[in-house]
Design a protein around this motif. Structure first.
Motif, PDB file in Angstrom:
ATOM      1  N   GLY A 103       7.189  -2.146 -28.965  1.00  0.00           N
ATOM      2  CA  GLY A 103       6.257  -1.289 -28.226  1.00  0.00           C
ATOM      3  C   GLY A 103       5.295  -2.095 -27.372  1.00  0.00           C
ATOM      4  N   ARG A 104       4.771  -3.192 -27.928  1.00  0.00           N
ATOM      5  CA  ARG A 104       3.870  -4.051 -27.150  1.00  0.00           C
ATOM      6  C   ARG A 104       4.600  -4.669 -25.960  1.00  0.00           C
ATOM      7  NH1 ARG A 104       2.466  -5.433 -32.324  1.00  0.00           N
ATOM      8  NH2 ARG A 104       3.580  -7.426 -32.203  1.00  0.00           N
ATOM      9  N   SER A 105       5.839  -5.066 -26.175  1.00  0.00           N
ATOM     10  CA  SER A 105       6.635  -5.649 -25.101  1.00  0.00           C
ATOM     11  C   SER A 105       6.873  -4.621 -23.993  1.00  0.00           C
ATOM     12  CB  SER A 105       7.963  -6.158 -25.661  1.00  0.00           C
ATOM     13  OG  SER A 105       8.784  -6.643 -24.638  1.00  0.00           O
ATOM     14  N   LEU A 106       7.260  -3.404 -24.374  1.00  0.00           N
ATOM     15  CA  LEU A 106       7.490  -2.355 -23.382  1.00  0.00           C
ATOM     16  C   LEU A 106       6.197  -2.005 -22.663  1.00  0.00           C
ATOM     17  CD1 LEU A 106       9.315  -0.347 -21.952  1.00  0.00           C
ATOM     18  CD2 LEU A 106       8.896   1.250 -23.828  1.00  0.00           C
ATOM     19  N   GLN A 107       5.100  -1.918 -23.399  1.00  0.00           N
ATOM     20  CA  GLN A 107       3.810  -1.621 -22.786  1.00  0.00           C
ATOM     21  C   GLN A 107       3.475  -2.686 -21.737  1.00  0.00           C
ATOM     22  OE1 GLN A 107       0.038  -2.422 -24.839  1.00  0.00           O
ATOM     23  NE2 GLN A 107      -0.420  -0.230 -24.653  1.00  0.00           N
ATOM     24  N   ALA A 108       3.687  -3.950 -22.059  1.00  0.00           N
ATOM     25  CA  ALA A 108       3.415  -5.028 -21.104  1.00  0.00           C
ATOM     26  C   ALA A 108       4.295  -4.901 -19.864  1.00  0.00           C
ATOM     27  CB  ALA A 108       3.617  -6.388 -21.772  1.00  0.00           C
ATOM     28  N   GLU A 109       5.569  -4.558 -20.052  1.00  0.00           N
ATOM     29  CA  GLU A 109       6.471  -4.362 -18.911  1.00  0.00           C
ATOM     30  C   GLU A 109       6.014  -3.189 -18.044  1.00  0.00           C
ATOM     31  OE1 GLU A 109      10.749  -4.374 -19.713  1.00  0.00           O
ATOM     32  OE2 GLU A 109      10.282  -5.266 -21.667  1.00  0.00           O
ATOM     33  N   LEU A 110       5.605  -2.099 -18.695  1.00  0.00           N
ATOM     34  CA  LEU A 110       5.129  -0.930 -17.953  1.00  0.00           C
ATOM     35  C   LEU A 110       3.851  -1.249 -17.187  1.00  0.00           C
ATOM     36  CD1 LEU A 110       5.801   1.817 -20.620  1.00  0.00           C
ATOM     37  CD2 LEU A 110       6.892   1.663 -18.374  1.00  0.00           C
ATOM     38  N   PHE A 111       2.932  -1.972 -17.826  1.00  0.00           N
ATOM     39  CA  PHE A 111       1.690  -2.354 -17.149  1.00  0.00           C
ATOM     40  C   PHE A 111       1.990  -3.264 -15.956  1.00  0.00           C
ATOM     41  CE2 PHE A 111      -1.399  -1.808 -20.999  1.00  0.00           C
ATOM     42  CZ  PHE A 111      -1.249  -0.432 -20.924  1.00  0.00           C
ATOM     43  N   ALA A 112       2.941  -4.176 -16.108  1.00  0.00           N
ATOM     44  CA  ALA A 112       3.315  -5.066 -14.999  1.00  0.00           C
ATOM     45  C   ALA A 112       3.933  -4.258 -13.853  1.00  0.00           C
ATOM     46  CB  ALA A 112       4.274  -6.150 -15.480  1.00  0.00           C
ATOM     47  N   ALA A 113       4.792  -3.293 -14.181  1.00  0.00           N
ATOM     48  CA  ALA A 113       5.412  -2.451 -13.153  1.00  0.00           C
ATOM     49  C   ALA A 113       4.355  -1.608 -12.445  1.00  0.00           C
ATOM     50  CB  ALA A 113       6.489  -1.557 -13.773  1.00  0.00           C
ATOM     51  N   ALA A 114       3.403  -1.072 -13.198  1.00  0.00           N
ATOM     52  CA  ALA A 114       2.337  -0.266 -12.600  1.00  0.00           C
ATOM     53  C   ALA A 114       1.444  -1.122 -11.705  1.00  0.00           C
ATOM     54  CB  ALA A 114       1.510   0.413 -13.691  1.00  0.00           C
ATOM     55  N   THR A 115       1.168  -2.344 -12.137  1.00  0.00           N
ATOM     56  CA  THR A 115       0.346  -3.246 -11.338  1.00  0.00           C
ATOM     57  C   THR A 115       1.039  -3.569 -10.022  1.00  0.00           C
ATOM     58  OG1 THR A 115      -0.681  -4.195 -13.311  1.00  0.00           O
ATOM     59  CG2 THR A 115      -0.761  -5.522 -11.301  1.00  0.00           C
ATOM     60  N   LYS A 116       2.322  -3.880 -10.092  1.00  0.00           N
ATOM     61  CA  LYS A 116       3.085  -4.162  -8.871  1.00  0.00           C
ATOM     62  C   LYS A 116       3.084  -2.943  -7.955  1.00  0.00           C
ATOM     63  CE  LYS A 116       7.615  -5.565  -7.096  1.00  0.00           C
ATOM     64  NZ  LYS A 116       7.407  -4.796  -5.892  1.00  0.00           N
ATOM     65  N   ALA A 117       3.319  -1.767  -8.529  1.00  0.00           N
ATOM     66  CA  ALA A 117       3.331  -0.537  -7.731  1.00  0.00           C
ATOM     67  C   ALA A 117       1.967  -0.306  -7.085  1.00  0.00           C
ATOM     68  CB  ALA A 117       3.724   0.652  -8.598  1.00  0.00           C
ATOM     69  N   PHE A 118       0.903  -0.594  -7.819  1.00  0.00           N
ATOM     70  CA  PHE A 118      -0.449  -0.433  -7.277  1.00  0.00           C
ATOM     71  C   PHE A 118      -0.621  -1.270  -6.013  1.00  0.00           C
ATOM     72  CE2 PHE A 118      -4.736  -2.097  -6.818  1.00  0.00           C
ATOM     73  CZ  PHE A 118      -5.479  -0.941  -6.703  1.00  0.00           C
ATOM     74  N   TYR A 119      -0.253  -2.540  -6.106  1.00  0.00           N
ATOM     75  CA  TYR A 119      -0.418  -3.421  -4.947  1.00  0.00           C
ATOM     76  C   TYR A 119       0.532  -3.041  -3.814  1.00  0.00           C
ATOM     77  CZ  TYR A 119      -3.697  -6.298  -7.518  1.00  0.00           C
ATOM     78  OH  TYR A 119      -4.794  -6.732  -8.208  1.00  0.00           O
ATOM     79  N   ASP A 120       1.746  -2.606  -4.145  1.00  0.00           N
ATOM     80  CA  ASP A 120       2.687  -2.175  -3.115  1.00  0.00           C
ATOM     81  C   ASP A 120       2.164  -0.948  -2.372  1.00  0.00           C
ATOM     82  OD1 ASP A 120       4.402  -4.209  -3.894  1.00  0.00           O
ATOM     83  OD2 ASP A 120       5.847  -2.882  -4.881  1.00  0.00           O
ATOM     84  N   VAL A 121       1.582  -0.009  -3.117  1.00  0.00           N
ATOM     85  CA  VAL A 121       1.105   1.238  -2.513  1.00  0.00           C
ATOM     86  C   VAL A 121      -0.187   1.025  -1.742  1.00  0.00           C
ATOM     87  CG1 VAL A 121       0.121   3.516  -3.065  1.00  0.00           C
ATOM     88  CG2 VAL A 121       2.265   2.800  -4.110  1.00  0.00           C
ATOM     89  N   THR A 122      -1.131   0.289  -2.328  1.00  0.00           N
ATOM     90  CA  THR A 122      -2.465   0.192  -1.719  1.00  0.00           C
ATOM     91  C   THR A 122      -2.607  -0.938  -0.721  1.00  0.00           C
ATOM     92  OG1 THR A 122      -3.356  -1.271  -3.437  1.00  0.00           O
ATOM     93  CG2 THR A 122      -3.538   1.138  -3.799  1.00  0.00           C
ATOM     94  N   GLY A 123      -1.866  -2.019  -0.915  1.00  0.00           N
ATOM     95  CA  GLY A 123      -2.039  -3.177  -0.043  1.00  0.00           C
ATOM     96  C   GLY A 123      -3.349  -3.914  -0.278  1.00  0.00           C
ATOM     97  N   LEU A 124      -4.038  -3.591  -1.366  1.00  0.00           N
ATOM     98  CA  LEU A 124      -5.314  -4.248  -1.662  1.00  0.00           C
ATOM     99  C   LEU A 124      -5.091  -5.646  -2.212  1.00  0.00           C
ATOM    100  CD1 LEU A 124      -7.276  -1.328  -3.408  1.00  0.00           C
ATOM    101  CD2 LEU A 124      -7.542  -2.161  -1.057  1.00  0.00           C
ATOM    102  N   SER A 125      -6.104  -6.471  -2.071  1.00  0.00           N
ATOM    103  CA  SER A 125      -6.095  -7.796  -2.688  1.00  0.00           C
ATOM    104  C   SER A 125      -6.583  -7.659  -4.129  1.00  0.00           C
ATOM    105  CB  SER A 125      -7.040  -8.736  -1.928  1.00  0.00           C
ATOM    106  OG  SER A 125      -8.396  -8.335  -2.141  1.00  0.00           O
ATOM    107  N   PRO A 126      -6.348  -8.669  -4.973  1.00  0.00           N
ATOM    108  CA  PRO A 126      -6.900  -8.611  -6.331  1.00  0.00           C
ATOM    109  C   PRO A 126      -8.424  -8.463  -6.343  1.00  0.00           C
ATOM    110  CG  PRO A 126      -5.189 -10.280  -6.225  1.00  0.00           C
ATOM    111  CD  PRO A 126      -5.435  -9.816  -4.807  1.00  0.00           C
ATOM    112  N   GLU A 127      -9.095  -9.077  -5.391  1.00  0.00           N
ATOM    113  CA  GLU A 127     -10.559  -8.949  -5.314  1.00  0.00           C
ATOM    114  C   GLU A 127     -10.968  -7.520  -4.973  1.00  0.00           C
ATOM    115  OE1 GLU A 127      -8.753 -11.291  -3.592  1.00  0.00           O
ATOM    116  OE2 GLU A 127      -9.214 -12.996  -4.899  1.00  0.00           O
ATOM    117  N   ASP A 128     -10.250  -6.912  -4.022  1.00  0.00           N
ATOM    118  CA  ASP A 128     -10.526  -5.513  -3.680  1.00  0.00           C
ATOM    119  C   ASP A 128     -10.231  -4.595  -4.861  1.00  0.00           C
ATOM    120  OD1 ASP A 128     -11.286  -6.147  -1.085  1.00  0.00           O
ATOM    121  OD2 ASP A 128      -9.313  -5.673  -0.226  1.00  0.00           O
ATOM    122  N   ALA A 129      -9.143  -4.881  -5.581  1.00  0.00           N
ATOM    123  CA  ALA A 129      -8.788  -4.063  -6.748  1.00  0.00           C
ATOM    124  C   ALA A 129      -9.884  -4.151  -7.802  1.00  0.00           C
ATOM    125  CB  ALA A 129      -7.445  -4.515  -7.325  1.00  0.00           C
TER     126      ALA A 129
END
Length: 146
Positions: A103-129
């Motif tokens: 479960g922890r492994s899947l959660q980490a994968e999901l969080f990584a996928a969501a993070t990537k999707a966030f940056y793909d959708v918003t185009g924000l920098s980590p500082e802006d995020a």
């Protein structure tokens, strides 16, 4: 590129429109960034609520649901080997929901996928995020139901 609306709408309306548009894009792109995960949207949401051992009521509150509605959902996550129930040391009538290693492994994968999707959708920098996250945290402090 989005049309510049900075002189047309108030900052409040621009924020609301931005939140709506980001949400709409995530809804549309969600199948792509969760492709390959054998897990439902509700199960993903429940996993996202589990930071450390939590009671069923905590998950239900975060999901805006009744604790009784969580039982089938959590049974499914248990059957998939993603969570387990443990006795609550503070209340022997209650159980704590704990992520398994899987479960922890899947959660980490999901969080990584969501993070990537966030940056793909918003185009924000980590500082802006980070700046946006601080403002969102501040706004969420007004929520009484979360």
């Amino acid at each position: 590129m989005a049309e510049d609306q900075s002189n047309t709408f108030t900052p409040e309306l621009r924020v609301l429109m931005g939140i709506y548009e980001i949400h709409r894009r995530f809804e549309r792109l969600e199948p792509e960034f969760v492709d390959g995960f054998d897990i439902t949207r509700q199960e993903r949401h429940a996993l996202a609520c589990m930071i450390g051992p939590v009671r069923i009521g905590h998950i239900a509150k975060k999901m805006q649901s009744l604790p009784s509605a969580m039982t089938p959902l959590l049974d499914g996550l248990t059957d998939k080997g993603l969570i387990k129930r443990e006795p609550d040391p503070e209340d022997r009538r209650a159980s704590l929901i704990v992520l398994t290693k899987k479960g922890r492994s899947l959660q980490a994968e999901l969080f990584a996928a969501a993070t990537k999707a966030f940056y793909d959708v918003t185009g924000l920098s980590p500082e802006d995020a980070e700046a946006l996250a601080v403002l969102m945290d501040k706004a969420r402090q007004n929520f009484t139901d979360v």
